[in-house]
Scaffold this active site. Structure first.
Site: not given
Length: 307
Positions: A41-42, A140, A227, A257-258, A293, A297
């Site tokens: 995520k980072g 994380e 959402l 989301g990231d 991906g 992406s």
């Protein structure tokens, strides 16, 4: 070195497999393509912030193993400054990602080197963090590492963005330091329960606006609730405003989301307006789900401008 955005977070190698549908408990299903791609995520948010036009440095860790090359491949070629990504003994973090034909994903994360990004590791990069206008953290890395990053950011007058995903137990003062707290509807309900153990998480998840109101009533500075295809909610001057998502055909939601958080950070570092930053981030994230991906992406700023 001083940069507008510092992301303190995880770096993973993602083992990605496609499946027709996610397996039920005890069930085995055959997968399609199996690939190892950059993730965490980072790292995802750092690359997204760069692709959205930001100048970014990352604080994190990888192991001394072959997976570190896979984890850092895109970051090295076009991403943030990696001078504060430490190399440590042990394995690089790994995420096992299953992507169904519907585009929905299920993920298992093995922390590896990310578990070493604690308060002492973050403190070693104090000057970098204190020099940033925006500091971004996720869920994380160890809690004390997140707390240390937030304290350094606040003491230097920076803006702290907390994407509490996955939701882990953290001190309430950490959540209240975030501006904004970024969560989806499920995560938001779990965070609300940290303030009120009797909170009805199912009801709050079903009513995102009520959940945002509750978080604000507990003292949050600002909240952004994503959402998915329904868009997002953002607090502006103590009001909850809805931002619609762009209509696209989703191919793969991994990393979307990231992408949103990274693009949000880039825009906030630019002008600081939360509502417009959310609108920009929503458009950025919409483009990512039309491609397979996570990091691969993410569009460039030029691609976003062309839509």
């Amino acid at each position: 070195m001083s940069v507008p955005i510092v992301v303190v977070g995880s770096v993973n190698a993602d083992l990605r497999a496609t499946v027709e549908r996610h397996p039920q408990p005890g069930e085995t299903v055959l997968g399609g393509d199996g690939t190892v791609t950059p993730g965490g995520k980072g790292a995802n948010q750092a690359l997204a912030a760069v692709r959205a036009g930001g100048r970014v440095a990352m604080v994190g860790a990888v192991g001394r193993d072959p997976n570190s090359d896979a984890a850092l491949r895109l970051l090295r070629s076009q991403g943030p400054d990696l001078g504060a990504v430490d190399e440590v003994d042990g394995p690089t973090g790994v995420a096992v990602v299953m992507v169904a034909a519907s585009g929905e994903n299920a993920i298992i994360v093995i922390p590896g080197a990310n578990a070493t990004v604690d308060a002492s590791a973050v403190e070693r990069h104090r000057d970098l963090i204190e020099g940033a206008g925006v500091v971004v953290c996720q869920g994380e890395i160890p809690v004390d590492g997140i707390v240390q990053a937030s304290e350094l950011c606040e003491s230097a007058g920076g803006r702290f963005i907390l994407n509490l995903a996955p939701v882990i137990e953290v001190p309430s003062e950490l959540i209240l330091r975030a501006d904004p707290l970024v969560v989806n509807e499920h995560e938001g309900a779990l965070v609300a329960a940290m303030f009120d153990a009797g909170a009805d998480t199912e009801a709050l998840e079903a009513d995102p606006s009520a959940c945002v109101d509750l978080l604000m009533s507990q003292g949050c500075r600002s909240v952004v609730m994503t959402l998915g295809s329904k868009g997002s909610l953002v607090t502006v001057e103590d009001q909850v405003r809805a931002i619609p998502a762009e209509r696209v055909e989703a191919v793969d939601t991994v990393g979307a989301g990231d992408a949103f958080v990274g693009a949000l950070a880039a825009r906030l570092a630019d002008d600081g307006d939360l509502e417009s930053a959310c609108r920009s981030a929503s458009g950025f994230a919409a483009l990512t789900v039309t491609r397979p991906g996570a990091q691969a992406s993410y569009p460039t700023a030029e691609e976003v401008a062309a839509t």
